[in-house]
Motif scaffolding. Sequence first.
Motif, short mmCIF file in Angstrom:
data_model
loop_
_atom_site.label_atom_id
_atom_site.label_comp_id
_atom_site.label_asym_id
_atom_site.label_seq_id
_atom_site.Cartn_x
_atom_site.Cartn_y
_atom_site.Cartn_z
N ASN A 187 0.82 -1.22 0.00
CA ASN A 187 0.00 0.00 0.00
C ASN A 187 0.85 1.26 0.00
N SER A 231 2.27 1.77 -3.50
CA SER A 231 1.24 2.29 -4.40
C SER A 231 1.01 3.78 -4.16
N ILE A 270 -5.83 0.95 -16.42
CA ILE A 270 -6.36 -0.41 -16.60
C ILE A 270 -5.95 -1.04 -17.93
N TYR A 282 -6.44 -4.86 -18.82
CA TYR A 282 -7.43 -5.23 -19.83
C TYR A 282 -6.81 -6.16 -20.87
N SER A 336 -9.82 4.75 -12.68
CA SER A 336 -9.67 3.87 -11.52
C SER A 336 -11.00 3.69 -10.79
N VAL A 337 -11.73 4.79 -10.61
CA VAL A 337 -13.01 4.72 -9.91
C VAL A 337 -14.02 3.89 -10.69
N ALA A 376 -13.38 1.57 -12.99
CA ALA A 376 -12.95 0.18 -13.03
C ALA A 376 -13.26 -0.53 -11.72
N THR A 377 -13.15 0.20 -10.61
CA THR A 377 -13.45 -0.39 -9.30
C THR A 377 -14.95 -0.62 -9.12
N SER A 378 -15.75 0.33 -9.60
CA SER A 378 -17.19 0.25 -9.41
C SER A 378 -17.86 -0.68 -10.41
N ASP A 424 -16.37 -2.49 -14.32
CA ASP A 424 -15.32 -3.39 -14.79
C ASP A 424 -14.49 -2.63 -15.83
N TYR A 425 -13.52 -3.32 -16.44
CA TYR A 425 -12.65 -2.64 -17.40
C TYR A 425 -13.44 -2.12 -18.60
#
Length: 410
Positions: free
Chosen positions: A53, A56, A244, A248, A371-372, A374-376, A378-379
């Motif tokens: 962490n 990152s 991503i 991907y 990023s948001v 992709a997290t919520s 998908d790619y």
Amino acid sequence: MINSLAENKLAPNSWQRNLRVLWFGTFMAGIGFSEVMPFLSLYVDSLGKFTHNELSLYSGLAFAASYFVTALASPFWGKLADRTGRKLMLIRASAGMAIVFIFMGLVMNVWQLIGLRLLQGVFSGYISNANALIATQVPKRRSGQALGMLVTGNVSGALFGPLLGGTLASIFSYRVTFFITGFLFVMVFLVTTIFVKEDFKPTAKSEMLNTRGVVGELSNAKLVFGMFVTTMIIQAANNSIVPILSLYVRQIMDNSSATTFYSGIVAAVPGIATLFAAPLLGRVGDRIGTDRILIIGFILAISVYVPMAFVTNVWQLIGLRFIIGVANAAMLPAVQAILAKNTPPQVTGRVFSWNQSFQAMGNVAGPMIGSVVATSFDYSGVFLSTAILVVINLALVYHNTREMRQARKI
């Protein structure tokens, strides 16, 4: 009126010589900026013992720091450019970058590196001032062609940089690669100092226009500020898929051992397309209307981002990414050309620096959006959300360029 057209005292074809010199300068700057990117997070890791962490977080800070400061510092440097000349700002930027990169090779901890990345943002402005200088010297009817050509310098350097940086880092070390990058900027400094010509009469500080005065000098302030927002959204859209993209590729290749190789191709192919298409589309824009080329670029991008979300193999993705490069060749130089054609020389530095601030904001916002999403979701959702961004941009540009279309009908 400030200093008005001092740049036009240069010989009629001097802008062509400056264009060649600044193409080389932006090419070398593109290499310098991009060649440390492939191993920057690895360099961070070598500066201490970090948890996953922490690594990152520090890597993210190191990447974003320069863009954040660039957004804040650019207006100040733009104002100074309009008072002292664009060549001086080119010299300032290249000398500052040379010093910063050399010191990056000497850091002893991650906070020193992040601090220097912040300082890198302070010394920003080589590309924007190169655009501003050419914009003030080139005939308006040829600005699309000239600025399209200038874009290829930075793009080709940015393409070559990661390959060169990765090779140098593997042969020597991370630190030596930073020293070599600093030397590249020393070359840019020398070439710019010796060969770039600008006939500019310095303006007294008391005679400088304030922000309201600059806006008052613009014949179409609404269009100019609309182009700032357009630049920000273009950069946000281009960068939203950066976090991503490799993931991907790995997904559609089912964790193939060749993922890294093909990820490099997928990342590089838009720049290759832009390199060849930008000068051609710039010339076409000068003939049929730069706003038309810009709108065509948006439509092309929308038509490509949607199918990207549904590709089933890497070659489909590579083909679509190539078309995105063509769309970028239509969009990015067109914005610069519209700014050049609608900005008087005495405030060009500030206008292009404001545009750079919006570009930096897009560079920061894009990866965050990606990023948001992709997290919520998908790619695939990232590509669809990027298409929505471009649709919004198309609507804004179509509205903001209405007067340009009406003028052609008169």
